[in-house]
Design a protein around this motif. Structure first.
Motif: not given
Length: 191
Positions: A10, A87, A91, A94-95, A100, A105-106, A108-109, A134
């Motif tokens: 990132t 990171c 990012t 978002e996580i 996402t 981020s998607r 990672a989720d 976070s």
């Protein structure tokens, strides 16, 4: 299961970490799936002599950050997990919140929901309370926050030595044997 690891780069400073782990995975024969944000590509050209196309050529599979339908966005995609190196705070946030907006981020989720290993090399300093919250949220969800802080006990001789040590320790978190780390032998074992 085929040994494969998802690598995301990132826009935070420190793109060399993501690059170095790609090289290490290639040397170790572990399949790498790379996704880079647009900000990462910009940061990379400022911080290194690498071009995004050169880094993409290091990976076995490259995914567009905009393709949220990529294979790595599904829980059925089997992997050892994911490393985001570096990171960005965006990012991380978002996580932490489950938002996402990109493949980074998607993926990672998905890694978290499937209870696989997620390691975030969060590269920001100093930190305010929102950043720390976070980080705590991601940790509570099963992620590992691993700021790329250099270790000096190995007496690094170069910046590359410091990067290698950090990425070797990152690979350790996935149980991947590597020679990037100058292992600590204790005070009595020092050379």
């Amino acid at each position: 299961m085929k040994k494969r690891l998802i690598i995301a780069i990132t826009g935070a400073s420190g793109t060399i970490y993501g690059i170095r782990i790609l090289v290490a995975l290639k040397d170790l024969g572990i399949e790498s799936h790379l996704v880079m944000s647009d900000s990462a590509k910009l940061t990379m050209t400022v911080e290194t002599d690498y071009k995004p196309a050169q880094v993409e050529a290091m990976a076995d599979v490259v995914h567009s950050a905009k393709n949220i339908g990529a294979s790595i966005s599904s829980g059925s995609f089997q992997s050892l997990g994911m490393v985001i190196a570096p990171c960005s705070i965006r990012t991380l946030s978002e996580i932490a919140t489950g938002v996402t907006s990109s493949l980074v981020s998607r993926a990672a989720d998905v890694v978290l929901k499937e209870r696989r290993r997620l390691v975030l090399l969060v590269r920001e300093t100093p930190l305010h309370a929102g950043h720390l919250r976070s980080m705590s949220q991601v940790t509570e969800c099963g992620g590992i926050i691993m700021p790329p802080v250099p270790a000096f006990y190995s007496k690094p001789q170069s910046l590359n030595d410091m990067v290698d040590h950090t990425m070797g320790r990152c690979l350790d978190l996935f149980g991947i044997e590597n020679s990037l780390v100058n292992r600590w032998d204790g005070v009595d074992g020092r050379k």
